[in-house]
Motif scaffolding. Sequence first.
Motif, PDB file in Angstrom:
ATOM      1  N   ALA A  19       0.970  -0.982  -0.457  1.00 28.06           N
ATOM      2  CA  ALA A  19       0.162  -0.631  -0.369  1.00 28.06           C
ATOM      3  C   ALA A  19       0.820   1.323  -0.342  1.00 28.06           C
ATOM      4  O   ALA A  19       0.210   2.148  -0.171  1.00 28.06           O
ATOM      5  N   ASP A  20       2.382   0.773  -0.145  1.00 30.95           N
ATOM      6  CA  ASP A  20       2.893   2.163  -0.047  1.00 30.95           C
ATOM      7  C   ASP A  20       3.037   3.091  -1.341  1.00 30.95           C
ATOM      8  O   ASP A  20       2.718   2.606  -2.419  1.00 30.95           O
ATOM      9  N   GLU A  21       2.940   4.777  -0.685  1.00 30.47           N
ATOM     10  CA  GLU A  21       2.747   5.593  -2.493  1.00 30.47           C
ATOM     11  C   GLU A  21       3.445   4.862  -3.093  1.00 30.47           C
ATOM     12  O   GLU A  21       3.082   4.825  -4.213  1.00 30.47           O
ATOM     13  N   ILE A  22       4.790   5.136  -2.775  1.00 30.00           N
ATOM     14  CA  ILE A  22       5.652   4.840  -3.885  1.00 30.00           C
ATOM     15  C   ILE A  22       5.734   3.780  -4.960  1.00 30.00           C
ATOM     16  O   ILE A  22       6.030   3.792  -5.881  1.00 30.00           O
ATOM     17  N   GLU A  23       5.138   2.812  -4.027  1.00 30.40           N
ATOM     18  CA  GLU A  23       5.721   1.250  -4.742  1.00 30.40           C
ATOM     19  C   GLU A  23       4.419   1.155  -5.558  1.00 30.40           C
ATOM     20  O   GLU A  23       4.936   0.988  -6.827  1.00 30.40           O
ATOM     21  N   GLN A  24       2.975   2.062  -5.020  1.00 28.91           N
ATOM     22  CA  GLN A  24       2.050   1.503  -5.819  1.00 28.91           C
ATOM     23  C   GLN A  24       3.006   2.722  -6.929  1.00 28.91           C
ATOM     24  O   GLN A  24       1.943   2.154  -8.044  1.00 28.91           O
ATOM     25  N   PHE A  25       3.303   4.030  -7.087  1.00 28.60           N
ATOM     26  CA  PHE A  25       4.100   4.739  -8.582  1.00 28.60           C
ATOM     27  C   PHE A  25       4.213   4.221  -9.357  1.00 28.60           C
ATOM     28  O   PHE A  25       3.900   4.369  -9.872  1.00 28.60           O
ATOM     29  N   ALA A  26       5.261   3.443  -8.700  1.00 26.21           N
ATOM     30  CA  ALA A  26       6.267   2.102  -9.595  1.00 26.21           C
ATOM     31  C   ALA A  26       5.097   1.442 -10.111  1.00 26.21           C
ATOM     32  O   ALA A  26       5.482   1.383 -11.315  1.00 26.21           O
ATOM     33  N   ASN A  27       4.607   0.669  -9.532  1.00 22.87           N
ATOM     34  CA  ASN A  27       4.056  -0.417 -10.066  1.00 22.87           C
ATOM     35  C   ASN A  27       3.397   0.656 -11.568  1.00 22.87           C
ATOM     36  O   ASN A  27       2.710  -0.548 -12.103  1.00 22.87           O
ATOM     37  N   ASN A  28       2.511   1.159 -10.939  1.00 17.89           N
ATOM     38  CA  ASN A  28       1.189   2.384 -12.365  1.00 17.89           C
ATOM     39  C   ASN A  28       1.936   2.627 -12.898  1.00 17.89           C
ATOM     40  O   ASN A  28       1.711   2.010 -14.167  1.00 17.89           O
ATOM     41  N   ALA A  29       2.648   2.826 -13.390  1.00 17.78           N
ATOM     42  CA  ALA A  29       4.112   3.617 -13.510  1.00 17.78           C
ATOM     43  C   ALA A  29       4.702   2.163 -14.676  1.00 17.78           C
ATOM     44  O   ALA A  29       5.112   2.983 -16.690  1.00 17.78           O
ATOM     45  N   PHE A  30       5.087   1.490 -14.362  1.00 17.76           N
ATOM     46  CA  PHE A  30       5.654   0.017 -14.730  1.00 17.76           C
ATOM     47  C   PHE A  30       4.107  -0.092 -16.544  1.00 17.76           C
ATOM     48  O   PHE A  30       4.518  -0.597 -17.217  1.00 17.76           O
ATOM     49  N   MET A  59       1.489  14.364  -6.652  1.00 16.74           N
ATOM     50  CA  MET A  59       2.738  15.317  -7.433  1.00 16.74           C
ATOM     51  C   MET A  59       3.439  14.803  -5.772  1.00 16.74           C
ATOM     52  O   MET A  59       4.995  14.785  -6.707  1.00 16.74           O
ATOM     53  N   THR A  60       2.461  15.416  -4.693  1.00 10.08           N
ATOM     54  CA  THR A  60       3.954  15.234  -3.774  1.00 10.08           C
ATOM     55  C   THR A  60       4.553  13.624  -3.731  1.00 10.08           C
ATOM     56  O   THR A  60       6.038  13.105  -2.936  1.00 10.08           O
ATOM     57  N   ILE A  61       4.070  12.583  -4.459  1.00 12.31           N
ATOM     58  CA  ILE A  61       4.167  11.249  -4.771  1.00 12.31           C
ATOM     59  C   ILE A  61       5.707  11.329  -5.423  1.00 12.31           C
ATOM     60  O   ILE A  61       6.452  10.696  -4.843  1.00 12.31           O
ATOM     61  N   PHE A  62       5.535  11.923  -6.319  1.00 13.25           N
ATOM     62  CA  PHE A  62       6.393  11.678  -7.433  1.00 13.25           C
ATOM     63  C   PHE A  62       7.732  13.032  -6.623  1.00 13.25           C
ATOM     64  O   PHE A  62       8.700  12.364  -6.624  1.00 13.25           O
ATOM     65  N   ASP A  63       7.342  14.150  -5.775  1.00 14.44           N
ATOM     66  CA  ASP A  63       8.672  14.080  -5.241  1.00 14.44           C
ATOM     67  C   ASP A  63       8.965  13.475  -4.303  1.00 14.44           C
ATOM     68  O   ASP A  63      10.422  13.672  -3.980  1.00 14.44           O
ATOM     69  N   ALA A  64       8.475  12.845  -3.298  1.00 12.80           N
ATOM     70  CA  ALA A  64       9.570  12.253  -2.538  1.00 12.80           C
ATOM     71  C   ALA A  64       9.963  11.010  -2.859  1.00 12.80           C
ATOM     72  O   ALA A  64      10.971  10.188  -2.870  1.00 12.80           O
ATOM     73  N   ALA A  65       9.629  10.268  -4.220  1.00 14.60           N
ATOM     74  CA  ALA A  65      10.153   9.353  -4.998  1.00 14.60           C
ATOM     75  C   ALA A  65      11.417   9.646  -5.785  1.00 14.60           C
ATOM     76  O   ALA A  65      12.705   9.429  -6.137  1.00 14.60           O
ATOM     77  N   TRP A  66      11.185  11.303  -5.748  1.00 17.49           N
ATOM     78  CA  TRP A  66      12.735  12.192  -6.902  1.00 17.49           C
ATOM     79  C   TRP A  66      13.379  11.886  -5.944  1.00 17.49           C
ATOM     80  O   TRP A  66      15.014  11.728  -6.398  1.00 17.49           O
ATOM     81  N   ARG A  67      13.173  12.600  -4.225  1.00 11.88           N
ATOM     82  CA  ARG A  67      14.412  12.860  -2.804  1.00 11.88           C
ATOM     83  C   ARG A  67      14.846  11.297  -2.995  1.00 11.88           C
ATOM     84  O   ARG A  67      16.047  11.628  -3.317  1.00 11.88           O
ATOM     85  N   ARG A  68      14.762   9.987  -2.954  1.00  7.01           N
ATOM     86  CA  ARG A  68      14.812   8.610  -2.769  1.00  7.01           C
ATOM     87  C   ARG A  68      15.900   8.832  -4.340  1.00  7.01           C
ATOM     88  O   ARG A  68      16.848   7.910  -4.187  1.00  7.01           O
ATOM     89  N   TYR A  69      15.065   8.807  -5.817  1.00  2.04           N
ATOM     90  CA  TYR A  69      16.292   8.978  -6.389  1.00  2.04           C
ATOM     91  C   TYR A  69      16.605   9.193  -6.583  1.00  2.04           C
ATOM     92  O   TYR A  69      18.186   8.855  -6.742  1.00  2.04           O
ATOM     93  N   LEU A  70      17.889  10.577  -6.316  1.00  2.00           N
ATOM     94  CA  LEU A  70      19.223  11.247  -5.755  1.00  2.00           C
ATOM     95  C   LEU A  70      19.715  11.172  -4.957  1.00  2.00           C
ATOM     96  O   LEU A  70      20.955  11.128  -4.420  1.00  2.00           O
ATOM     97  N   ASP A  71      18.943  10.706  -3.647  1.00  2.00           N
ATOM     98  CA  ASP A  71      19.883  10.037  -2.651  1.00  2.00           C
ATOM     99  C   ASP A  71      20.685   8.471  -3.122  1.00  2.00           C
ATOM    100  O   ASP A  71      21.590   8.733  -3.221  1.00  2.00           O
ATOM    101  N   ALA A  72      19.365   8.014  -4.266  1.00  2.00           N
ATOM    102  CA  ALA A  72      20.449   6.782  -4.511  1.00  2.00           C
ATOM    103  C   ALA A  72      21.669   6.771  -5.566  1.00  2.00           C
ATOM    104  O   ALA A  72      22.515   6.301  -5.514  1.00  2.00           O
ATOM    105  N   MET A  73      21.615   7.645  -6.539  1.00  2.00           N
ATOM    106  CA  MET A  73      22.268   8.487  -7.037  1.00  2.00           C
ATOM    107  C   MET A  73      23.710   8.984  -7.013  1.00  2.00           C
ATOM    108  O   MET A  73      24.230   9.072  -7.110  1.00  2.00           O
TER     109      MET A  73
END
Length: 74
Positions: A19-30, A59-73
């Motif tokens: 039910a995690d919002e970022i994981e659901q975003f990833a599922n849908n983007a797939f 869009m706050t879900i995308f913003d959070a995912a983007w922050r994680r992305y930047l941290d991972a990079m």
Amino acid sequence: MNQESFYRYLMTQRNPNSADEIEQFANNAFLDSAFPKQSTDFEEISQYLEESADYLPSMTIFDAAWRRYLDAMN
């Protein structure tokens, strides 16, 4: 610098049973064949999501995912 695309990073977050919002975003983007899969550009992806992605409730879900992305990079 050879940076991984945001989409590639996002796919590592997929979890169809979560039910995690970022994981659901990833599922849908797939499932979104038009997602800008090669992009590393915040503005390009943000604009695409705002105009074309009816599966992202906030869009706050995308913003959070983007922050994680930047941290991972980094």
